[in-house]
Design an enzyme around this catalytic site. Structure first.
Site, PDB file in Angstrom:
ATOM      1  N   ARG A 242       0.859  -1.188   0.000  1.00 29.75           N
ATOM      2  CA  ARG A 242       0.000   0.000   0.000  1.00 29.75           C
ATOM      3  C   ARG A 242       0.883   1.222   0.000  1.00 29.75           C
ATOM      4  O   ARG A 242       1.942   1.243   0.665  1.00 29.75           O
ATOM      5  CB  ARG A 242      -0.885   0.018   1.255  1.00 29.75           C
ATOM      6  CG  ARG A 242      -2.164  -0.772   1.124  1.00 29.75           C
ATOM      7  CD  ARG A 242      -3.120  -0.139   0.108  1.00 29.75           C
ATOM      8  NE  ARG A 242      -4.328  -0.914  -0.099  1.00 29.75           N
ATOM      9  CZ  ARG A 242      -4.492  -1.810  -1.073  1.00 29.75           C
ATOM     10  NH1 ARG A 242      -3.533  -2.051  -1.943  1.00 29.75           N
ATOM     11  NH2 ARG A 242      -5.638  -2.455  -1.214  1.00 29.75           N
ATOM     12  N   GLU A 271      -2.945   7.926  -4.743  1.00 31.96           N
ATOM     13  CA  GLU A 271      -3.254   7.475  -6.108  1.00 31.96           C
ATOM     14  C   GLU A 271      -4.483   8.193  -6.651  1.00 31.96           C
ATOM     15  O   GLU A 271      -5.439   8.384  -5.903  1.00 31.96           O
ATOM     16  CB  GLU A 271      -3.535   5.964  -6.104  1.00 31.96           C
ATOM     17  CG  GLU A 271      -2.314   5.164  -5.748  1.00 31.96           C
ATOM     18  CD  GLU A 271      -2.572   3.657  -5.708  1.00 31.96           C
ATOM     19  OE1 GLU A 271      -3.627   3.202  -6.197  1.00 31.96           O
ATOM     20  OE2 GLU A 271      -1.706   2.935  -5.174  1.00 31.96           O
ATOM     21  N   HIS A 289      -0.537   0.583 -10.165  1.00 34.16           N
ATOM     22  CA  HIS A 289      -1.288  -0.356  -9.316  1.00 34.16           C
ATOM     23  C   HIS A 289      -1.817  -1.557 -10.122  1.00 34.16           C
ATOM     24  O   HIS A 289      -3.023  -1.790 -10.214  1.00 34.16           O
ATOM     25  CB  HIS A 289      -2.444   0.377  -8.609  1.00 34.16           C
ATOM     26  CG  HIS A 289      -2.863  -0.292  -7.327  1.00 34.16           C
ATOM     27  ND1 HIS A 289      -3.338   0.386  -6.239  1.00 34.16           N
ATOM     28  CD2 HIS A 289      -2.885  -1.597  -6.964  1.00 34.16           C
ATOM     29  CE1 HIS A 289      -3.635  -0.466  -5.267  1.00 34.16           C
ATOM     30  NE2 HIS A 289      -3.365  -1.690  -5.692  1.00 34.16           N
TER      31      HIS A 289
HETATM   32  C1  DGY Z   1      -5.937  -5.261  -3.337  1.00 38.53           C
HETATM   33  O1  DGY Z   1      -6.586  -6.266  -3.602  1.00 38.53           O
HETATM   34  O2  DGY Z   1      -5.882  -4.799  -2.210  1.00 38.53           O
HETATM   35  C2  DGY Z   1      -5.167  -4.627  -4.445  1.00 38.53           C
HETATM   36  O3  DGY Z   1      -4.415  -3.569  -4.114  1.00 38.53           O
HETATM   37  C3  DGY Z   1      -6.028  -4.395  -5.655  1.00 38.53           C
HETATM   38  O4  DGY Z   1      -5.869  -5.597  -6.278  1.00 38.53           O
END
Ligand code: DGY
Length: 323
Positions: A242, A271, A289
């Site tokens: 993240r 983002e 991402h």
């Molecule tokens: C998630 O699943 O948390 C990702 O960041 C998006 O696939």
């Protein structure tokens, strides 16, 4: 009996939307336009289930007014730090996520970033496309060898282990692990990995550091200026976890002053906004991402949401309940 009324907040793979429409009274989002906080507040009064994803923000204020009709937030994605789960729980709203099905593809993207930044693939492609390549020479775009190097993995859940699998068996890397809880000896043994007590112990020993811990307030800026300074000047940082886990300002400084060799990022703090200092750093590979972005995985994520939703409305415990 009436079918539960369900809101899907973004476009999903067509196969999943079709199944969703067959099983529920569903409102899709064909325009793929993100919802606002006000939209969510209103949706809470109209839908039995809301199916948000990582681009949605559901802070405590979304849950504040009136008695919600919504009984479950079935998140499309493994990470759920965009949902205030405490506030949801306080209103009696269940929250589920989609673990397992995206571990392999996310680890594939972490490997992609690691190889790209170490072997200067982004720089090379830019040079070629811009017509700047003058041909092979022994000193051209010299990178760092990945095979046999030491990889530090922070967060050793499913995705961290998928990363270890690739790095150990595919690239003969030595694996060091830092994890909040003790990792079972047989799990470490699978990858010939060694668990170290703290991030401070891990960082100075690694040629590559890959982040696989959850996001959220507890891990905000887990990698900060002080910890970046503990990395070798020849080492690389990879983040597919993240954005908030890394202090982007501190990382930009480290990249520009060369206190680390480079980084690969698939996730960002705000983002889709990326700070200029990162955008212009040549020793950084950036992806938008893409961790789970394969047809197979995005469909599997959707079907996993469906399973959670079906279980919930049939009065069974959803397998991926997180709140
Ligand atoms: C998630 O699943 O948390 C990702 O960041 C998006 O696939």
């Amino acid at each position: 009996m009436n079918k539960p009324k369900v809101l899907v907040t973004r476009r999903w793979p067509q196969a999943v939307e079709a199944r969703m429409a067959a099983n529920f009274d569903v409102d899709l989002n064909p325009a793929d336009k993100p919802l606002t906080e006000a939209d969510f507040r209103e949706a809470m009064t109209r839908y039995d289930a809301i199916l948000p994803t990582v681009t949605d923000r559901l802070p405590a204020t979304v849950f504040a007014a009136g008695t919600p009709r919504t009984r479950i937030l079935a998140n499309y994605g493994v990470g759920f730090s965009h949902i205030d789960t405490q506030a949801a729980r306080a209103r009696g709203i269940a929250v589920t996520n989609t673990p397992d099905v995206l571990s392999e593809c996310t680890a594939d993207i972490a490997m992609t970033l690691m190889l790209m930044v170490a072997r200067r693939a982004g720089e090379g492609e830019r040079e070629l496309r811009e017509g700047r390549w003058t041909g092979w020479r022994p000193t051209h775009l010299i990178g760092t060898k990945v095979s046999g190097a030491t990889l530090g993995i922070i967060g050793f859940g499913r995705i961290g282990q998928a990363m270890a699998q690739r790095a150990h068996f595919g690239f003969g890397m030595k694996i060091l692990v830092q994890n909040r809880s003790a990792v079972a000896a047989e799990v470490l043994a699978r990858y010939n990995a060694v668990q170290v007590p703290t991030i401070e112990d891990l960082l100075p020993q690694c040629d590559f550091v890959s982040l696989h811990c959850p996001g959220g307030a507890a891990n905000r800026h887990l990698i900060n200026a002080r910890r970046l300074d503990l990395m070798k000047p020849t080492a690389f940082l990879i983040n597919t976890a993240r954005g908030e886990v890394v202090d982007e300002h501190a990382l930009a400084q480290s990249l520009w002053f060369g206190t680390i060799a480079g980084a690969g990022l698939d996730v960002f703090e705000r983002e889709p906004a990326i700070p200029d200092a990162l955008l212009h750093a040549d020793n950084l590979v950036l992806l938008p991402h893409l961790g789970s972005a394969t047809r197979e995985t995005r469909e599997a994520m959707g079907f996993r949401v469906l399973e959670n939703l079906t279980a919930f409305f049939e009065g069974r415990e959803p397998q991926d309940r997180v709140a």
